[in-house]
Structures are given as structure tokens and as C-alpha cells.
Design a protein around this motif. Structure first.
Motif, PDB file in Angstrom:
ATOM      1  N   UNK A 286      42.555  51.763  32.574  1.00  0.00           N
ATOM      2  CA  UNK A 286      41.989  50.413  32.629  1.00  0.00           C
ATOM      3  C   UNK A 286      41.030  50.312  33.793  1.00  0.00           C
ATOM      4  N   UNK A 287      39.989  49.525  33.585  1.00  0.00           N
ATOM      5  CA  UNK A 287      39.053  49.223  34.660  1.00  0.00           C
ATOM      6  C   UNK A 287      38.958  47.707  34.752  1.00  0.00           C
ATOM      7  N   UNK A 288      39.154  47.177  35.948  1.00  0.00           N
ATOM      8  CA  UNK A 288      39.152  45.741  36.189  1.00  0.00           C
ATOM      9  C   UNK A 288      37.856  45.328  36.880  1.00  0.00           C
ATOM     10  N   UNK A 289      37.350  44.129  36.528  1.00  0.00           N
ATOM     11  CA  UNK A 289      36.132  43.572  37.122  1.00  0.00           C
ATOM     12  C   UNK A 289      36.353  42.104  37.459  1.00  0.00           C
ATOM     13  N   UNK A 290      35.620  41.655  38.473  1.00  0.00           N
ATOM     14  CA  UNK A 290      35.611  40.218  38.761  1.00  0.00           C
ATOM     15  C   UNK A 290      34.338  39.606  38.164  1.00  0.00           C
ATOM     16  N   UNK A 291      34.177  38.306  38.334  1.00  0.00           N
ATOM     17  CA  UNK A 291      33.038  37.600  37.734  1.00  0.00           C
ATOM     18  C   UNK A 291      31.702  37.990  38.360  1.00  0.00           C
ATOM     19  N   UNK A 292      31.730  38.622  39.536  1.00  0.00           N
ATOM     20  CA  UNK A 292      30.494  39.098  40.166  1.00  0.00           C
ATOM     21  C   UNK A 292      30.130  40.494  39.680  1.00  0.00           C
ATOM     22  N   UNK A 293      30.877  40.985  38.692  1.00  0.00           N
ATOM     23  CA  UNK A 293      30.624  42.297  38.097  1.00  0.00           C
ATOM     24  C   UNK A 293      30.988  43.443  39.040  1.00  0.00           C
ATOM     25  N   UNK A 294      31.898  43.174  39.954  1.00  0.00           N
ATOM     26  CA  UNK A 294      32.359  44.192  40.885  1.00  0.00           C
ATOM     27  C   UNK A 294      33.719  44.706  40.434  1.00  0.00           C
ATOM     28  N   UNK A 295      33.910  45.995  40.565  1.00  0.00           N
ATOM     29  CA  UNK A 295      35.161  46.608  40.147  1.00  0.00           C
ATOM     30  C   UNK A 295      36.284  46.187  41.096  1.00  0.00           C
ATOM     31  N   UNK A 296      37.450  45.935  40.531  1.00  0.00           N
ATOM     32  CA  UNK A 296      38.630  45.512  41.288  1.00  0.00           C
ATOM     33  C   UNK A 296      39.724  46.559  41.190  1.00  0.00           C
ATOM     34  N   UNK A 297      40.579  46.586  42.182  1.00  0.00           N
ATOM     35  CA  UNK A 297      41.846  47.298  42.060  1.00  0.00           C
ATOM     36  C   UNK A 297      42.790  46.264  41.465  1.00  0.00           C
TER      37      UNK A 297
END
Length: 162
Positions: free
Chosen positions: A130-141
Motif C-alpha cells: 500500500x502507498x498512502x498520500x495526503x491531500x497535498x499529494x505527498x506520500x505518508x507513512x
């Protein structure tokens, strides 16, 4: 004594505005709030951007990171949201990912909404990554959802032709 008098004079000379209220910044939405208690969850078929033509000005399909949400399915119902949220583990509680079994070919995209904010997860069923992103299009842990059978069922129900 002089410090006390100076402090009292500064307050008297510059009284706080009686009509103003001190506003505290809104608390950022925590990952647990997004993934365990979202307001709604949108379901998408996810594709790699590289396998599709470059976006035109008319192509308004959502994109997250390197991925395209090519088709939107039905939003999850409250019971499914609760069941999915129960399988989420925080980044601190998530063991390392197993060795990759594919080159991450995305299948499912989920967008979790809390008010006007969102976070997304792109899921590959083949390698179970899985790859997670926030609304700013930045990858999250972003931790991990641990029930791939449940996610597969939700995917088939939201996008029945798959």
C-alpha cells in the motif's frame, strides 16, 4: 518590584480588545481519524499513470501521486467503513512490509474524508503493498490495512464489473 510595575503599566497601556477572541489553530486530523473514523470513503479503480495516455485538459479524473483513479465506484457504507477501519494499524504498530512480489501494479484506490480533508491509499492486491498520500499529494507513512479478503470484497462490490 520595578518588573511588576512595568508589567502592570504595559497591560494598562495596551488592554486586550474586549471584542476579540483568541483563536487556536484547528487540530490537524490524525491518521487514526482518517482511517478508523472517516466521514466517508470513496472507492476507485487505480492505475499507473504510465500505462495511460498523458492527461489532457479535458481529463479531470482524480490523480494521486503517480496513480490515476480511472473509475469511481460506490462509496463504502458505514458498516464496511467500520469493518475496514478495524483492520488498520498505525505506522508505529505496522511490521515491515514483506518482500515485494511484483512491481506494484495498483488495483484499488480509497479516499478517506474527514470534513474537507482527505487521505488516500493505493493498494496492489498482487504484492499486498500500500502507498498512502495526503491531500497535498505527498506520500505518508500511513500504516496498513490488514484484511485483503475484506478489501477484495469491497472492491468487487463497489466496482462490480471487475
Amino acid at each position: 518590584m520595578v518588573n511588576v510595575l512595568l508589567s502592570l503599566w504595559l497591560v494598562a497601556a495596551n488592554p486586550p480588545d474586549a471584542g476579540s477572541t483568541v483563536s487556536t489553530p484547528a487540530r490537524p486530523v490524525a491518521l487514526a481519524d482518517f482511517f478508523q473514523k472517516p466521514d466517508r470513503v470513496e472507492v476507485f479503480e487505480a492505475d499507473s499513470k504510465g500505462s495511460t495516455p498523458p492527461p489532457s485538459k479535458k481529463d479531470r479524473r482524480p490523480r494521486v501521486g503517480m496513480f490515476l483513479f480511472s473509475k469511481q465506484g460506490k462509496d463504502l457504507n458505514p458498516e464496511d467503513i467500520q469493518a475496514l477501519g478495524a483492520t488498520w494499524t498505525s505506522p508505529a504498530a505496522t511490521p515491515p512490509y514483506p518482500e515485494m512480489r511484483c512491481a506494484f501494479n495498483p488495483d484499488l484506490g480509497l479516499r478517506f474524508w474527514r470534513g474537507q480533508e482527505w487521505a488516500a491509499v493505493i493498494i496492489c492486491f498482487t504484492c499486498q503493498q500500500m502507498i498512502f498520500y495526503d491531500a497535498r499529494n505527498e506520500q505518508l507513512d500511513g500504516g496498513r490495512f490488514n484484511d485483503f479478503a475484506l478489501m477484495g470484497r469491497l472492491y468487487r462490490e463497489a466496482l462490480p464489473q471487475k
